[in-house]
Write a protein that holds these residues in place. Structure first.
Motif, short mmCIF file in Angstrom:
data_model
loop_
_atom_site.label_atom_id
_atom_site.label_comp_id
_atom_site.label_asym_id
_atom_site.label_seq_id
_atom_site.Cartn_x
_atom_site.Cartn_y
_atom_site.Cartn_z
N UNK A 1 0.85 -1.20 0.00
CA UNK A 1 0.00 0.00 0.00
C UNK A 1 0.88 1.24 0.00
N UNK A 2 0.56 2.15 -0.89
CA UNK A 2 1.23 3.45 -0.89
C UNK A 2 0.17 4.53 -0.67
N UNK A 3 0.39 5.38 0.32
CA UNK A 3 -0.54 6.50 0.57
C UNK A 3 0.26 7.79 0.43
N UNK A 4 -0.25 8.70 -0.38
CA UNK A 4 0.42 10.00 -0.53
C UNK A 4 0.10 10.86 0.69
N UNK A 5 1.11 11.09 1.51
CA UNK A 5 0.90 11.97 2.67
C UNK A 5 1.31 13.38 2.28
N UNK A 6 2.50 13.50 1.73
CA UNK A 6 2.93 14.77 1.16
C UNK A 6 3.89 14.45 0.01
N UNK A 7 3.56 14.92 -1.17
CA UNK A 7 4.42 14.68 -2.33
C UNK A 7 5.13 15.98 -2.69
N UNK A 8 6.44 16.07 -2.43
CA UNK A 8 7.15 17.28 -2.81
C UNK A 8 6.98 17.52 -4.31
N UNK A 9 6.62 18.77 -4.71
CA UNK A 9 6.30 19.02 -6.12
C UNK A 9 7.36 18.52 -7.09
N UNK A 10 8.64 18.70 -6.72
CA UNK A 10 9.71 18.27 -7.64
C UNK A 10 9.63 16.77 -7.92
N UNK A 11 9.46 15.99 -6.84
CA UNK A 11 9.44 14.54 -7.02
C UNK A 11 8.16 14.06 -7.68
N UNK A 12 7.08 14.84 -7.49
CA UNK A 12 5.79 14.41 -8.04
C UNK A 12 5.64 14.79 -9.51
N UNK A 13 6.61 15.55 -10.03
CA UNK A 13 6.46 16.11 -11.38
C UNK A 13 6.22 15.04 -12.43
N UNK A 14 6.77 13.84 -12.22
CA UNK A 14 6.64 12.79 -13.25
C UNK A 14 5.36 11.98 -13.17
N UNK A 15 4.51 12.23 -12.19
CA UNK A 15 3.30 11.40 -12.05
C UNK A 15 2.32 11.76 -13.15
N UNK A 16 1.87 10.70 -13.87
CA UNK A 16 1.12 10.97 -15.11
C UNK A 16 -0.39 10.94 -14.94
N UNK A 17 -0.89 11.04 -13.73
CA UNK A 17 -2.34 11.05 -13.55
C UNK A 17 -2.67 12.05 -12.45
N UNK A 18 -3.92 12.51 -12.39
CA UNK A 18 -4.25 13.46 -11.33
C UNK A 18 -4.04 12.79 -9.96
N UNK A 19 -3.36 13.47 -9.07
CA UNK A 19 -3.07 12.89 -7.76
C UNK A 19 -3.26 13.95 -6.68
#
Ligand code: BTN
Length: 330
Positions: A212-230
């Motif tokens: 299980x992965x839960x997004x608690x806080x995604x730093x914008x830089x690291x989240x930049x590659x996520x290809x779906x709304x999160x």
């Protein structure tokens, strides 16, 4: 892998997200300024972002709460406690799921739980990478062994989705839903994902590694590659939510362990009504992709076996046991 004690102490000092001068950090840790500087370099090797301002010192862009067994254990319910055989907290790991697969091959027992501060090769479904920066999110895996074969635990992943939604609701998150089969969504944005990996012969026995992965806080830089709304809990509950990371971990274990341990053929029936009440795709235009094929229609819920029902324009209903579903603008 565990990071050094000194680096852990440094992180604990910086965890409040406030500025700390080099002199103060050196005094607190009884180190020279240059030794502190080396430790700060080690933090950047972990891809922990650090703000340095001359005259003020160093600070994390966001405060964080490190995973801490002494905070998690007292919050475990009497139902979950005896099901947990061991809780391992890793600082850096390739993937908590891969690790437990390895432990299973070596004879690891049911109830072995692995959580990590970061993953270098976090796995999402369909071979995707699960973005796993240090210190902010939940990366959790649980190993369980079953006497019977994989068919007996069909539907487990749907039941797990329900348990995760209930845990997030207990944290105070509302407007939360499930996207078939088990993605956890908040207002049409992905908040958490589940990856169940089952190994074993068809006649049994088998074992499952539930990740299980839960997004608690995604730093914008690291989240930049996520290809779906999160989205993440920080955006939903506000920036002070970080103080509740260990609490959420305990809530998740309290919800997941009894479901995993008690799951057997037929268990899906007990959670179908709840799953349906959390269905955030019902009545929405969607497309389901199976390899090269794409089926479009309106989501008509799930059947009693947990299969997705899609209604086409002519009113025909087709059921799907697998596939990648995406929302379509209606
Ligand atoms: C998905 O694609 O929605 C599933 C994501 C599952 C991610 C978790 S993080 C902990 C565990 N370890 C992994 O490598 N993956 C799962």
């Amino acid at each position: 892998m565990q990071i050094s004690t000194i680096l852990k102490q440094l992180l604990k000092l910086l965890a409040d997200g406030e500025f700390h001068s080099g002199t103060e950090l050196a005094a607190e840790l009884a180190l020279s300024r240059s030794a502190i500087w080396k430790q700060l370099q080690a933090l950047s090797d972990l891809e922990v972002e650090l703000h340095a301002v001359s005259g003020k010192g160093y600070k994390l862009p966001q405060p964080l709460q490190l995973l801490d067994q002494t905070q998690i254990s007292p919050l475990l319910s009497t139902a979950a406690q005896p099901l947990l055989s061991c809780l391992e907290i890793h600082d850096v790991i390739d993937s908590t799921n891969s690790y437990l697969q390895q432990r299973a091959r070596e004879g690891g027992e049911s109830g072995l739980v692995c959580v990590a501060e970061s993953q270098s090769a976090g796995k999402g479904r369909r071979g995707r990478l699960w973005v796993s920066p240090f210190g902010h999110n939940i990366y959790l895996s649980i190993l369980w062994r079953y006497q019977d074969g994989p068919a007996a635990i069909a539907g487990l992943s749907l039941a797990l989705g329900v348990a995760v939604v209930n845990a997030l609701k207990a944290l105070g998150i509302t407007e939360i839903g499930l996207k078939w089969p088990n993605d956890i969504y908040w207002r049409q944005q992905k908040l958490a994902g589940i990856l169940v990996e089952v190994s074993g012969e068809s006649g049994g026995p088998c074992h499952a590694v539930v990740g299980l992965g839960v997004n608690f806080y995604l730093p914008p830089q690291q989240a930049a590659g996520i290809e779906q709304p999160y989205t993440d809990i920080h955006s939903i509950l506000g920036k002070n939510a970080y103080t509740r990371r260990n609490e959420l971990l305990a809530l998740l274990l309290n919800g997941l362990l009894p479901v995993i341990a008690g799951y057997e053929a037929g268990s899906l029936q007990n959670c179908l009504a709840q799953w349906r009440s959390y269905d955030c795709m019902l009545g929405k235009a969607a497309a389901i992709y199976i390899g090269e094929l794409c089926y479009q229609g309106t989501v008509a819920g799930i059947d009693d076996n947990g299969l997705l029902l899609l209604q086409d324009e002519q009113g025909g209903i087709r059921s799907f046991a697998s596939g990648e579903v995406s929302f379509r603008p209606s």
